[in-house]
Design a protein around this motif. Sequence first.
Motif, PDB file in Angstrom:
ATOM      1  N   MET A 301     -10.666  -1.759  -9.900  1.00  0.00           N
ATOM      2  CA  MET A 301      -9.244  -1.467  -9.950  1.00  0.00           C
ATOM      3  C   MET A 301      -8.516  -2.552 -10.727  1.00  0.00           C
ATOM      4  O   MET A 301      -8.808  -3.747 -10.599  1.00  0.00           O
ATOM      5  N   ASN A 302      -7.558  -2.154 -11.531  1.00  0.00           N
ATOM      6  CA  ASN A 302      -6.705  -3.094 -12.241  1.00  0.00           C
ATOM      7  C   ASN A 302      -5.760  -3.736 -11.225  1.00  0.00           C
ATOM      8  O   ASN A 302      -4.970  -3.044 -10.576  1.00  0.00           O
ATOM      9  N   PRO A 303      -5.814  -5.063 -11.050  1.00  0.00           N
ATOM     10  CA  PRO A 303      -4.943  -5.706 -10.063  1.00  0.00           C
ATOM     11  C   PRO A 303      -3.467  -5.381 -10.247  1.00  0.00           C
ATOM     12  O   PRO A 303      -2.714  -5.329  -9.270  1.00  0.00           O
ATOM     13  N   ASP A 304      -3.048  -5.160 -11.497  1.00  0.00           N
ATOM     14  CA  ASP A 304      -1.642  -4.853 -11.737  1.00  0.00           C
ATOM     15  C   ASP A 304      -1.221  -3.531 -11.093  1.00  0.00           C
ATOM     16  O   ASP A 304      -0.028  -3.306 -10.859  1.00  0.00           O
ATOM     17  N   ASP A 305      -2.195  -2.652 -10.828  1.00  0.00           N
ATOM     18  CA  ASP A 305      -1.882  -1.335 -10.278  1.00  0.00           C
ATOM     19  C   ASP A 305      -1.784  -1.331  -8.757  1.00  0.00           C
ATOM     20  O   ASP A 305      -1.355  -0.338  -8.166  1.00  0.00           O
ATOM     21  N   TYR A 306      -2.206  -2.419  -8.133  1.00  0.00           N
ATOM     22  CA  TYR A 306      -2.384  -2.393  -6.677  1.00  0.00           C
ATOM     23  C   TYR A 306      -1.103  -2.698  -5.914  1.00  0.00           C
ATOM     24  O   TYR A 306      -0.366  -3.631  -6.225  1.00  0.00           O
ATOM     25  N   GLY A 307      -0.881  -1.917  -4.864  1.00  0.00           N
ATOM     26  CA  GLY A 307       0.193  -2.180  -3.915  1.00  0.00           C
ATOM     27  C   GLY A 307      -0.243  -1.778  -2.519  1.00  0.00           C
ATOM     28  O   GLY A 307      -1.095  -0.900  -2.348  1.00  0.00           O
ATOM     29  N   VAL A 308       0.315  -2.410  -1.506  1.00  0.00           N
ATOM     30  CA  VAL A 308       0.000  -2.069  -0.121  1.00  0.00           C
ATOM     31  C   VAL A 308       1.223  -2.349   0.738  1.00  0.00           C
ATOM     32  O   VAL A 308       1.967  -3.304   0.504  1.00  0.00           O
ATOM     33  N   THR A 309       1.436  -1.490   1.707  1.00  0.00           N
ATOM     34  CA  THR A 309       2.550  -1.652   2.625  1.00  0.00           C
ATOM     35  C   THR A 309       2.104  -1.282   4.033  1.00  0.00           C
ATOM     36  O   THR A 309       1.015  -0.727   4.224  1.00  0.00           O
ATOM     37  N   VAL A 310       2.927  -1.595   5.000  1.00  0.00           N
ATOM     38  CA  VAL A 310       2.614  -1.246   6.382  1.00  0.00           C
ATOM     39  C   VAL A 310       2.833   0.245   6.606  1.00  0.00           C
ATOM     40  O   VAL A 310       3.574   0.894   5.868  1.00  0.00           O
ATOM     41  N   LEU A 311       2.192   0.762   7.637  1.00  0.00           N
ATOM     42  CA  LEU A 311       2.378   2.161   7.984  1.00  0.00           C
ATOM     43  C   LEU A 311       3.736   2.370   8.649  1.00  0.00           C
ATOM     44  O   LEU A 311       4.208   1.507   9.394  1.00  0.00           O
ATOM     45  N   PRO A 312       4.356   3.515   8.420  1.00  0.00           N
ATOM     46  CA  PRO A 312       5.572   3.836   9.176  1.00  0.00           C
ATOM     47  C   PRO A 312       5.224   4.012  10.655  1.00  0.00           C
ATOM     48  O   PRO A 312       4.238   4.691  10.992  1.00  0.00           O
ATOM     49  N   LEU A 313       5.977   3.385  11.537  1.00  0.00           N
ATOM     50  CA  LEU A 313       5.784   3.550  12.979  1.00  0.00           C
ATOM     51  C   LEU A 313       6.950   4.350  13.532  1.00  0.00           C
ATOM     52  O   LEU A 313       8.108   3.969  13.364  1.00  0.00           O
TER      53      LEU A 313
END
Length: 464
Positions: A301-313
Amino acid sequence: MKSTRRTTALALAGALSLSATLAACSSDDGEGVTAAEAEEMSDEPVTIQVAIDEGLEEGAVEAINTRVDEFESEHPNVTVETQEYTWVGTTFAADLAGGTLPDVFTVPFTDGRGLIEREQIADISGLVAELPYSGEFNENVAVAGEAPDGGMWAVPIAAYGQGLHYNRSLFTEAGLDPDSPPTTWDEVRDAAATISEETGATGYAQMTASNTGGWILTTMVYAMGGRAETVDAETVTATIDTPEYHQALEYLQQMRWDDDSMGDEFLHDWGTSHADFGAGKIGMFISGGGDYGNLVTQNAMNPDDYGVTVLPLEGDDGAVLGGGTLAAVNAKATDAEQAAAVEWIDFFYMEKLTDPDAAVADARAVADQGQPVGAPILPVFDQATYDESQEWIADYINVPLEQFAPYSDNIYDQPLQPEPPASTQDLYAALDPVVQAVLTDENADVDALLADAEANVQNLIDRG
């Protein structure tokens, strides 16, 4: 074998209980190798096989080989051989029975207690008790590798809280702001539909195979306020046919059949979902929050493409499903191999979390091979200890930390809930076909599917 390196005091937050110091056991009564016995064997030549992930790119393998060389230099009596291995729920039992596992291998938290109860892994509790941090694990983490008497047979090496991974480039192409990922399930659905419509990629993908279907479905249920099991004393009751499981499946039905935002691959497991996400074919999917390393080193994976967030609770009891990884030792390992194996676990997995010199050495070896260093994870001790370890390796961190911010800035504020306690992998396996049915049959009867699944899971729990 007590480490002679300088150790750092691990001060845990008051809210976290400390595990009791583990009592050493004697191999004379079949209960494991003691530190004293290990010391007597310290000059005995021994060879151990240790697990490394399958499919690593050359740089990642070289980084591991560098660490092997360093270990062998410190332990001249030990020869380390690497063996490719990846835990897969549907094949692990056969691997275990067939004797093909290396001396040191990893398993998810959910497998720990069962392997210990059946004595299918070595009792290394006497050796682990001598490690300087043996009493410093978060109690909720330590229990995954402990026998009923408190002895640690498997060492927690990583913990995770589930996260929503997303492709920043697909967000941008779809006209979405990658710095403001979805914060509600409605926003996840809307973003998935937009990505699918504007880019042609799969807006949101769901794992469904090799026990991952039940795992991710249960993750969604936890986030929506439900649970898979309730425990009353020694009685465990399956709670599958519930409003929250209905809500999660109906949500997937809507995305699949009304929005057409889930693509055309409905047999994703952990490996294929990560491969397709790494290749830019998927806009969003749910998995452990610490998956960046795999996506970059094994799925290009291209690092520039990566994102992560928390799950909606959402809901009164919304929580993040959490789990982790244990390092275990093959039950067939000799006493000398067990002693060397625990040394390897300490050196390869744990020193970088507890000792500044080891942390820097590991970070340097990894960075020299162009591999990711410093990707945020959920620590096995506490946030303060983790933050300190990040300071040790600050000069080598080479990942885009700002792209992890939606996850790393919020995960500690989310309530973490452990995975279902009884027959966990069986429960997940029983739910795989339920998720598959919903995604492949527009007229799937959710009521009937969940009623049958609950009865099946309860039977599995009752059988033990």
